[in-house]
Design a protein around this motif. Structure first.
Motif, short mmCIF file in Angstrom:
data_model
loop_
_atom_site.label_atom_id
_atom_site.label_comp_id
_atom_site.label_asym_id
_atom_site.label_seq_id
_atom_site.Cartn_x
_atom_site.Cartn_y
_atom_site.Cartn_z
N ASP A 1 0.67 -1.31 0.06
CA ASP A 1 -0.14 0.20 -0.11
C ASP A 1 0.83 1.10 0.10
O ASP A 1 0.39 2.30 -0.43
CB ASP A 1 -0.87 -0.05 1.35
CG ASP A 1 -2.00 -1.05 1.03
OD1 ASP A 1 -2.52 -1.28 -0.10
OD2 ASP A 1 -2.28 -1.79 2.05
N SER A 2 1.99 1.16 0.66
CA SER A 2 2.76 2.23 0.83
C SER A 2 4.48 2.28 0.53
O SER A 2 4.63 0.96 0.56
CB SER A 2 2.61 3.04 1.89
OG SER A 2 2.95 2.14 2.80
N LEU A 3 5.01 3.32 0.33
CA LEU A 3 6.57 3.22 -0.03
C LEU A 3 7.27 3.30 1.42
O LEU A 3 6.83 3.74 2.29
CB LEU A 3 6.95 4.34 -0.98
CG LEU A 3 6.75 4.03 -2.32
CD1 LEU A 3 7.00 5.23 -3.30
CD2 LEU A 3 7.15 2.64 -2.93
N LEU B 1 20.71 1.21 2.27
CA LEU B 1 19.45 0.96 2.99
C LEU B 1 19.87 -0.43 3.67
O LEU B 1 20.66 -1.12 3.11
CB LEU B 1 18.38 0.72 2.10
CG LEU B 1 17.40 1.78 1.63
CD1 LEU B 1 16.28 1.44 0.88
CD2 LEU B 1 16.82 2.63 2.88
N PRO B 2 19.36 -0.47 4.93
CA PRO B 2 19.97 -1.76 5.42
C PRO B 2 19.52 -3.04 4.77
O PRO B 2 18.57 -2.75 4.14
CB PRO B 2 19.51 -1.38 6.88
CG PRO B 2 18.37 -0.44 6.75
CD PRO B 2 18.88 0.27 5.60
N THR B 3 19.94 -4.11 4.93
CA THR B 3 19.45 -5.37 4.41
C THR B 3 17.97 -5.53 4.94
O THR B 3 17.50 -5.20 6.24
CB THR B 3 20.09 -6.53 5.28
OG1 THR B 3 21.66 -6.27 5.15
CG2 THR B 3 19.88 -7.82 4.46
N GLY B 4 16.99 -5.76 3.96
CA GLY B 4 15.70 -5.81 4.37
C GLY B 4 14.94 -4.42 4.08
O GLY B 4 13.79 -4.44 4.34
N GLY B 5 15.73 -3.35 3.89
CA GLY B 5 15.19 -2.06 3.79
C GLY B 5 14.34 -1.84 2.57
O GLY B 5 13.64 -0.94 2.36
N GLY B 6 14.44 -2.84 1.43
CA GLY B 6 13.90 -2.55 0.22
C GLY B 6 14.30 -1.97 -0.76
O GLY B 6 13.63 -1.19 -1.67
N LEU C 1 -5.57 -8.03 1.34
CA LEU C 1 -4.20 -8.16 2.35
C LEU C 1 -3.13 -7.88 1.71
O LEU C 1 -2.72 -7.74 0.66
CB LEU C 1 -4.14 -9.92 2.32
CG LEU C 1 -5.47 -10.59 2.92
CD1 LEU C 1 -5.28 -12.07 3.03
CD2 LEU C 1 -5.64 -10.24 4.14
N ARG C 2 -2.00 -7.36 2.48
CA ARG C 2 -0.95 -6.99 2.18
C ARG C 2 -0.10 -8.14 1.42
O ARG C 2 0.18 -9.07 2.19
CB ARG C 2 -0.17 -6.51 3.52
CG ARG C 2 1.03 -5.67 3.19
CD ARG C 2 2.30 -5.39 4.15
NE ARG C 2 1.63 -4.91 5.38
CZ ARG C 2 2.02 -3.66 5.89
NH1 ARG C 2 2.74 -3.02 5.27
NH2 ARG C 2 1.64 -3.28 6.83
N GLY C 3 0.60 -7.74 0.46
CA GLY C 3 1.24 -8.96 -0.16
C GLY C 3 0.46 -9.66 -1.31
O GLY C 3 1.00 -10.36 -2.00
P1 ADP Z 1 16.73 -5.55 0.41
O1 ADP Z 1 17.30 -5.80 -0.93
O2 ADP Z 1 17.06 -3.98 0.93
O3 ADP Z 1 17.71 -6.07 1.57
P2 ADP Z 1 14.46 -5.93 -0.44
O4 ADP Z 1 14.24 -5.22 -1.44
O5 ADP Z 1 14.72 -7.63 -0.52
O6 ADP Z 1 15.56 -5.78 0.65
O7 ADP Z 1 12.85 -5.90 0.58
C1 ADP Z 1 12.92 -6.61 1.86
C2 ADP Z 1 11.19 -7.09 1.88
O8 ADP Z 1 10.70 -5.96 1.90
C3 ADP Z 1 10.80 -7.96 0.70
O9 ADP Z 1 10.07 -8.80 1.19
C4 ADP Z 1 10.25 -6.78 -0.18
O10 ADP Z 1 9.05 -7.31 -0.93
C5 ADP Z 1 9.61 -6.04 1.18
N1 ADP Z 1 9.33 -4.58 0.63
C6 ADP Z 1 9.92 -3.81 -0.13
N2 ADP Z 1 9.46 -2.66 -0.38
C7 ADP Z 1 8.28 -2.90 0.59
C8 ADP Z 1 7.06 -1.90 0.68
N3 ADP Z 1 7.05 -0.56 0.26
N4 ADP Z 1 5.90 -2.37 1.65
C9 ADP Z 1 6.18 -3.47 1.91
N5 ADP Z 1 7.14 -4.42 1.66
C10 ADP Z 1 7.99 -4.08 1.07
#
Ligand code: ADP
Ligand code: ZN
Length: 629
Positions: A23-25, A46-51, A595-597
């Motif tokens: 839904d959002s960034l 961005l930290p690991t998991g940061g997107g 649902l989210r996802g």
């Molecule tokens: P990174 O490469 O920075 O480690 P990812 O790009 O793999 O992180 O993203 C980590 C998780 O967060 C993934 O499951 C991804 O789908 C989810 N994600 C990324 N952006 C969003 C967002 N805007 N809203 C919800 N989930 C997100």
């Protein structure tokens, strides 16, 4: 700072919902996407998991163009492309691990303009025909994933990344977008220089990972403690890091013997064996991988709920990177470091030895050793401090964490949760240990001192007649490994010094005197197998309203579907989405779509199947449906 205009913002939200079900960034994603759309060079940290992925996935989708992503590992590319395709995102990869037929199919797709993203390895860019092809397709923007691999100051230096320095010459008009989770200023600068970035937009995210609970506990028996910690994560994914290959093998065997689905992983195994273990881990056939640092970069499993360090890593950067593999899906996860200050001594020995064996200019080698030792001391200090772990990590990366000053602290580390246990008779124990060091004439190491205090009849004790000493058996009631841990805590506290070399000897420092005389109190941590572990607020919130049985049931369905389509389970749905299903329990496709996802493609592919499973389970167990979130 580039920003999205209204039209772009709308497309982002629409595409985000359609392809990813979000839904959002997240923070900085909008700015990074804006830089991508404007084709202005950028460096995104961005930290690991940061997107980070969304940042380079969105621009070509909106601008309807083809962008290239350079990625270090074939396994990583494969996972990413699988994940994207499952979301209905037109992406492909070209790499040496593919069959000629598959490659021809991708080339054909490129000619037809079918893709928005093409993933390639850095080597591919030294292929002239390939480069000519990219020019023909009008590629005008490159994303460099894991960009720190280009820097020898980073912890994952890959010589083949150096070839990327040519990108600027090969594609003078293209924009370059570097992505990394490594935050040190030196690496950042190196990336900018090597890639010759032109006035890049720099976006550095918040390094705090509030969903991770950090714990650092005294190590006495790594295996028993690891089994104890993993018992809190039954059936969930975990990674255990050990320092040596042999240790990974022994630890994995101990876990298997304890009934845990575990395997070891290190650089000494064949590529086949390593691939198999990675695959089994992605497919949820393995719960725990016991590894050296070699494991991690290629895994895309976001639901790792636990990362255990059986020994201390050699820098905070390593620690951050390795713990960063926990909870990438944003859900709660636990990181436990089993710590003995002896690790520091071991690392220092290894570093000195490898420097003395290395060839090259002595001044340069010494400088490199100094740099390593400094990183090591920072890590050691981080471990022995009893202050908020989140705050200490953030500070190290030059940031402040918001939560640490709140009452109750961050609520997600052993210090703030009040779990750190001190030995109630610390000063007495310290005095006993210091006396023992004095009584053995400051000529023995930690093991011998512990033997004497425990009252062990070891060969050396007998040989030197140390069973006659007044300190012999003073700590009879404490287990040997616990005594050793306490001894090292005194080294760490500066009351004892340890000589280097292969047979380190303990000596008293000037700070020991006042303690022996009873003038100064000492605080030691209490070493025990079953340390306290309270549930953090993040962990509570993550499961709020979720029916656990239904969640497990949906997980099984996910695994069956994954097997059917021959992809890892997370490609079907992330854990977060399964928890949402088990929390909200929708009864209609419309509810499911919210649902989210859940994007349009996944709604179509899996909606009915999951709805039926929810329906059946809820009816059978009388659970309410269509709950508010
Ligand atoms: P990174 O490469 O920075 O480690 P990812 O790009 O793999 O992180 O993203 C980590 C998780 O967060 C993934 O499951 C991804 O789908 C989810 N994600 C990324 N952006 C969003 C967002 N805007 N809203 C919800 N989930 C997100
Ligand atoms: Zn804290």
């Amino acid at each position: 700072m580039p920003a999205l205009d209204e039209a772009a913002r709308q497309s982002v939200h629409e595409l985000l919902r359609r392809h990813f079900g979000y839904d959002s960034l997240r923070p900085l994603q909008a700015e990074a996407i804006a830089a991508g759309l404007a084709r202005q060079d950028s460096l995104v940290v961005l930290p690991t998991g940061g997107g980070k992925s969304i940042c380079y996935q969105m621009p070509p989708l909106i601008a309807q163009r083809l962008d290239v992503v350079v990625s270090p590992l074939i396994a990583l590319m494969k996972d990413q492309v699988d994940g994207l395709v499952a979301n209905g995102y037109p992406a492909a990869a070209l790499h040496s691990g593919m069959s000629e037929d598959d490659r021809a199919a991708v080339r054909h797709g490129l000619q037809e303009g079918r893709y928005r993203l093409l993933f390639v390895s850095p080597e591919r860019l030294s292929n002239d025909a390939f480069v000519a092809g990219l020019r023909r397709y009008g590629v005008s923007s490159f994303a460099i994933d894991e960009a720190h691999c280009i820097s020898q100051w980073g912890h994952d230096f890959r010589p083949e990344y150096r070839q990327l320095a040519r990108l600027r010459e090969l594609f003078p008009g293209a924009s370059l977008h570097a992505f990394t989770a490594t935050a040190t200023p030196r690496v950042r600068e190196d990336i900018r220089e090597q890639l010759a970035l032109r006035e890049p937009v720099e976006l550095v995210g918040n390094f705090d990972r509030p969903n991770l609970t950090y714990r650092i506990v005294p190590r006495i028996k790594a295996r028993d403690q690891t089994i104890e910690i993993l018992s809190r994560h039954h059936g969930e994914a975990g990674i255990v890091y050990c320092l040596s290959r042999r240790e990974t093998e022994e630890m994995a065997a101990a876990l298997v013997a304890a009934g845990i689905k575990a395997a070891h992983y290190h650089a000494g195994l064949s590529a086949d064996q390593r691939n198999r273990t990675q695959e089994q881990f992605s497919e949820e056939k393995l719960d725990v991988v016991v590894a050296t640092v070699a494991f991690g970069m290629g895994i895309d499993r976001g639901d790792v709920r636990c990362v255990i360090h059986a020994a201390m890593p050699k820098s905070i950067e390593h620690y951050q990177q390795e713990t960063g593999r926990a909870g990438r899906d944003g859900l709660e996860a636990e990181c436990v470091l089993l710590h003995s200050p002896a690790d520091s001594i071991r690392w220092e020995g290894l570093m000195r030895r490898s420097t003395s064996e290395a060839e090259g200019d002595p001044a340069t080698l010494d400088a490199a050793l100094d740099a390593q030792l400094k990183l090591l001391r920072d890590m050691q200090r981080f471990c022995s401090a009893v202050t908020c772990r989140h705050r200490a990590l953030c500070r190290y990366f030059g940031q402040e964490s918001a939560d640490a000053d709140a009452p109750g602290g961050c609520g997600a580390c052993d210090c703030c949760l009040g779990e750190v246990e001190t030995l109630h008779d610390s000063t007495l124990a310290a005095r006993q240990i210091l006396s023992a060091v004095a009584r053995v004439q400051q000529r023995f190491g930690a093991k011998h001192v512990a033997d004497v205090l425990h009252g062990a009849a070891s060969e050396n004790v007998i040989k030197w007649g140390h069973q006659e000493l007044s300190v012999y058996g003073l700590m009879r009631e404490r287990p040997l490994p616990a005594i050793q841990n306490l001894v090292y805590q005194l080294v760490d506290a500066g009351l004892l010094a340890s000589t280097g070399g292969d047979r380190p000897v303990l000596t008293l420092t000037p700070h020991a005197m006042p303690v022996l005389k009873g003038e100064v109190e000492v605080t030691l941590l209490r070493p025990r197998i079953k340390a306290k572990a309270t549930k953090s607020a993040v962990a509570e919130a993550g499961w709020k309203g979720v029916d656990r049985d239904l969640f497990e049931w949906l997980r099984q369905l996910r695994r069956r579907i994954a097997e059917r389509i021959g992809k890892p389970p997370y490609v079907v749905f992330a854990d977060e989405t399964l928890r949402e299903m088990a929390r909200r329990r929708p009864s209609t496709l419309e509810g499911f779509a919210r649902l989210r996802g859940v994007g349009a493609r996944k709604l179509r592919d899996y909606g009915d199947e999951f709805l039926a499973a929810i329906e059946g389970s809820c009816r059978e167990r009388g659970l309410g449906r269509d709950m508010e979130s």
